[in-house]
Each structure stands twice: as structure tokens, then as C-alpha cells.
Scaffold this active site. Structure first.
Site, PDB file in Angstrom:
ATOM      1  N   ASP A   1       0.329  -1.209 -10.909  1.00 51.30           N
ATOM      2  CA  ASP A   1       1.589  -1.331 -10.700  1.00 51.30           C
ATOM      3  C   ASP A   1       1.763  -2.966 -10.513  1.00 51.30           C
ATOM      4  OD1 ASP A   1       4.173  -1.370  -9.850  1.00 51.30           O
ATOM      5  OD2 ASP A   1       3.656  -0.812  -7.740  1.00 51.30           O
TER       6      ASP A   1
ATOM      7  N   CYS B   1       8.472  -2.045 -11.722  1.00 46.69           N
ATOM      8  CA  CYS B   1       9.751  -1.553 -11.163  1.00 46.69           C
ATOM      9  C   CYS B   1      10.901  -2.422 -11.992  1.00 46.69           C
ATOM     10  CB  CYS B   1      10.085  -1.601  -9.565  1.00 46.69           C
ATOM     11  SG  CYS B   1       9.274  -3.183  -8.880  1.00 46.69           S
TER      12      CYS B   1
ATOM     13  N   GLY C   1       0.612  -1.068  -0.101  1.00 46.39           N
ATOM     14  CA  GLY C   1       0.044  -0.019  -0.002  1.00 46.39           C
ATOM     15  C   GLY C   1       0.565   1.468   0.024  1.00 46.39           C
ATOM     16  N   GLY C   2       2.039   1.259  -0.327  1.00 44.92           N
ATOM     17  CA  GLY C   2       2.686   2.580  -0.180  1.00 44.92           C
ATOM     18  C   GLY C   2       2.226   3.783  -1.316  1.00 44.92           C
TER      19      GLY C   2
END
Length: 424
Positions: free
Chosen positions: A298, A351, A231-232
């Protein structure tokens, strides 16, 4: 701890990590839980030694061939994080001589693989993609990453939190791109700081912050963080929405979402709704089809943009696993896109530093979904007053640009993002 005992502990932790049965951070955490008498300095030496070995594994294995004794001990000696005289006090005469010989080896005398310390299946594509930029990237990936914090814009201002950290003896500077970020010297203990306890700061790489910024979620909107994890980015998005609207945090792992709960409690956000889903076609997803203003995907990825933090990934990933990820990423993006209402914004991010997970996925999606119009990430970030936004982006299809962050260029983790708007 006596030098010999500390080196023995380093060798044991290196041995456990190099089995690659579990992620390195999990192995290190388990080792610390099993050895609770270790002090902060000893833990730092153990962790940094292990990560140095992982970062320079090919070089150290080559140098270790000329030594004697257990392999994991030789590797731990080469990667030892601490004063050289302290280390040598733990070595016998033969080991000291061998280490001195290793220290005379010059980088220019090494084979390429021992300089870049990457598996060939990864080094080849990066060379083709970056050309002369490959070696600066390879060098950066053998260094540790800085510690970035995100200030919770819902209740605090960056400059004020910066002063608060300074008063606590922690030097922090504003990140160059994210308006929410602070970059901290070293690795100070944060969890007992008042700023952390009240939810004013969260640990989050500047690149990750920029992904949340790029979504540009507004007050009162319906938003989905499709692969929310711990949850960042969810928390950053919720704060940018000023705690209004409705923000769904979806993930297939209820365990990862559990890690969001204490962070959510500290944040002061009440507009976040975590929900575990079985897969990307879950009924919860179907019920929201065509109703959402903004979606962040993401996607699960190789994580190869985070090698400064997770150097074991380059040894634990494989071309076969990469192909499985590409298929999963394609399916997740297609399913998440169905959530968007006309005029809604879709952001696909990873990422990873590999085109297979990034540009190729984005281009294939655009070709298959004519109702989604690519947007230029650089222009969007410029509109959001991100300085030098164009330097963060690479050229894409006609009239588009992708967010492309590199450790050696931007001092962030390696990130990619593509943006689309659904036609009205």
C-alpha cells in the site's frame, strides 16, 4: 459559545489551516487541544467550517473578493457550518448584505475552476481520464465522506455488531461490497462503545477493506504488509488469517507503527509482528526474500483519492512532489516483490486517482518483471463472493483488470490495486 466568538474562532482556525504548513487534521487537532473548553457542537462547527473552506477554496476566494474585512473571516462566513440565522446574528449589516449577494450566485454562472475547486494540474488529468465522469467526481470531492467501520471477523459477526450499534442508537447499514463493513449515519462518538473497546470494530473505509480482502491471506501463511502505517489493513489481514501464520507489518516510520499498538491490543491478534525498517532494502527485508506467501504494498502516494476527508491535499501536493512519489513507488514495489516465493501473490495499491501512480506503475512493473503474471482483480473478488465485483474494476493489460474505486461511483475513497502471481 456566543455566535460572534464562534465565528471569530472559525476565522482563526481557517487562517491557521490555510498556511498549509501542516496537514489540516493536525492543525484542527492542535487547535482543539489548545482550546479545551470547546464543546462537541462547537468543535463540529469549527472542523466542518474549515473543511468546507478547503473543499471550495477557489470559489470562496472568488466570492470573498467582493466582501470586506479580514480574508479568513470572509472565508469562514462562506463556509460556516450551522444555521444561517445563527451565523447572521454574528454579522454586521454590510456582511449580511454581501452574504445575501453571494447566495444569489448560480453554479452555471461560474467559471469551471470555481465549480470544480481543483488545481489545474489535477483537474486536467482527471478530465482526460474520466471525460463526462469528471463533473460527478468533482462534485463528490466537495462533499464529506461517510463513516465506514470494519467488523473484526476474528471474533464478531457483522449482523450482530450492527444490532449492537442500533441498540446504542447508532444506525449502520452493511456496506455493498466489503463483507466486513458497516456504514454509519453521521459521526457518532465510538471510542467508548463496548464494541470499540473490545476490538469488534475499527474505523476503515470500505475501499481499504477491499484491498485487504484482495490479498486473500490464508491460515498459516507468511504475509507482509509492506507499508503498514497505522495498521488498518494489517488488522484486517490478520483477522482473515484467523490469527495463524505470521504477518509482518513493515513501515519506515516507527511513529506510525506506534499507533498500531493499541489497535493491535484491542483486536485480539497475536500473529502480527510490527517492525520499523530504514528503507525498502533494509536487512530485515533481505532476510525474508523468497519466503513470503503474500505481500501487500500500500505504497506512499499523493492521497488524492481521499480528498473528501483530506481536502487540503489538493493544495499541498504538486506535480513536482508527484514525480518524487512515482520514483519512490517504483522502487518500493520492486523491492517488495523480491519477498515473494514462487506462486505467491503481490498486491500493489494506492489511495490515488492518478494514472501516474497507478496503471503506469503497474504496467512498468509487469514489463520489467516477466516472472510476475498479472491477475484479474475482478475475477479474484468474484471468487471471494464480492457482489458486482466487475463494477469495481477497470480494464488493464491483456487478460487483466485493475481494482479502480471512485467516490462518485462506489461511495468509497479513490483506490487502485493491481495483482500479480509469481511464476512457480
Amino acid at each position: 459559545m456566543h455566535p460572534k466568538a464562534l465565528l471569530d474562532a472559525c476565522a482563526e482556525l481557517v487562517r491557521l489551516t490555510l498556511t498549509f504548513e501542516h496537514p489540516a487534521d493536525s492543525v484542527v487537532s492542535r487547535f482543539f487541544r489548545d482550546n479545551r473548553a470547546l464543546g462537541p457542537r462547537e468543535r463540529a462547527t469549527l472542523a466542518e467550517t474549515t473543511y468546507t473552506v478547503l473543499r471550495k477554496k477557489l470559489l470562496f476566494e472568488q466570492l470573498a473578493r467582493s466582501g470586506s474585512g479580514p480574508k479568513e473571516r470572509r472565508l469562514a462566513i462562506l463556509g460556516f457550518h450551522g444555521p444561517r440565522d445563527f451565523l447572521k446574528s454574528a454579522l454586521n449589516d454590510q456582511e449580511k448584505t454581501w452574504l445575501d449577494q453571494c447566495d444569489t450566485v448560480q453554479p452555471d454562472d461560474l467559471m469551471e475552476r470555481h465549480r470544480h475547486n481543483l488545481p489545474e494540474w489535477l483537474a486536467g488529468p482527471l478530465k482526460a481520464q474520466l471525460d463526462a465522469g469528471f463533473w460527478p467526481l468533482a462534485e463528490s470531492l466537495q462533499q464529506g465522506a461517510p463513516l465506514d467501520l470494519r467488523v473484526n471477523a476474528l471474533a464478531d459477526k457483522r449482523a450482530e455488531v450492527q444490532k449492537e450499534l442500533s441498540a446504542a442508537g447508532i444506525k449502520a447499514v452493511a456496506t455493498p461490497y466489503s463483507p466486513w463493513g458497516l456504514r454509519v449515519d453521521g459521526k457518532p462518538a465510538l471510542t467508548k462503545l463496548p464494541a470499540f473497546v473490545r476490538g469488534a470494530i475499527e474505523v476503515q473505509d470500505e475501499g481499504s477493506q477491499l484491498l485487504a480482502l484482495l490479498l486473500d491471506a490464508k491460515r498459516g501463511e507468511m504475509v507482509v504488509d509492506f507499508c503498514a502505517g497505522a495498521g488498518g489493513k494489517t488488522l484486517a489481514i490478520g483477522a482473515s488469517m484467523r490469527n495463524t501464520g505470521r504477518l509482518y507489518a513493515f513501515d519506515v516510520s516507527a511513529h506510525r507503527l506506534d499507533a498500531l499498538k493499541p489497535r493491535l491490543a484491542r483486536s485480539g491478534l497475536s500473529n502480527v509482528h510490527p517492525a520499523a525498517i530504514a528503507h525498502e532494502r533494509d536487512d530485515r527485508v533481505k532476510r525474508l526474500a523468497g519466503k513470503i506467501d503474500r505481500v501487500l504494498v500500500d505504497a506512499p502516494c499523493s492521497g488524492l483519492g481521499t480528498l473528501r476527508r483530506n481536502p487540503d491535499l489538493k493544495w499541498r501536493q504538486s506535480p513536482e512532489a508527484l514525480q518524487e512519489l512515482v520514483a519512490k513507488q517504483t522502487a518500493i514495489l520492486a523491492s517488495a516483490a523480491r519477498l515473494l516465493k514462487p506462486g505467491g501473490r503481490l498486491v500493489y495499491a494506492t489511495c490515488s486517482v492518478l494514472p501516474q501512480e497507478n496503471e503506469e506503475i503497474a504496467q512498468a512493473f509487469s514489463a520489467a518483471h516477466s516472472d510476475f503474471v498479472p491477475a484479474d482483480a475482478g475475477e479474484l473478488l468474484t471468487q471471494l463472493k464480492v457482489e458486482n465485483a466487475a463494477q469495481l474494476c477497470s480494464g488493464g493489460e491483456t487478460g487483466t483488470g485493475y481494482l479502480r474505486l471512485w467516490p462518485h461511483l462506489h461511495q468509497t475513497d479513490g483506490f487502485f490495486a493491481a495483482v500479480w502471481t509469481r511464476k512457480p
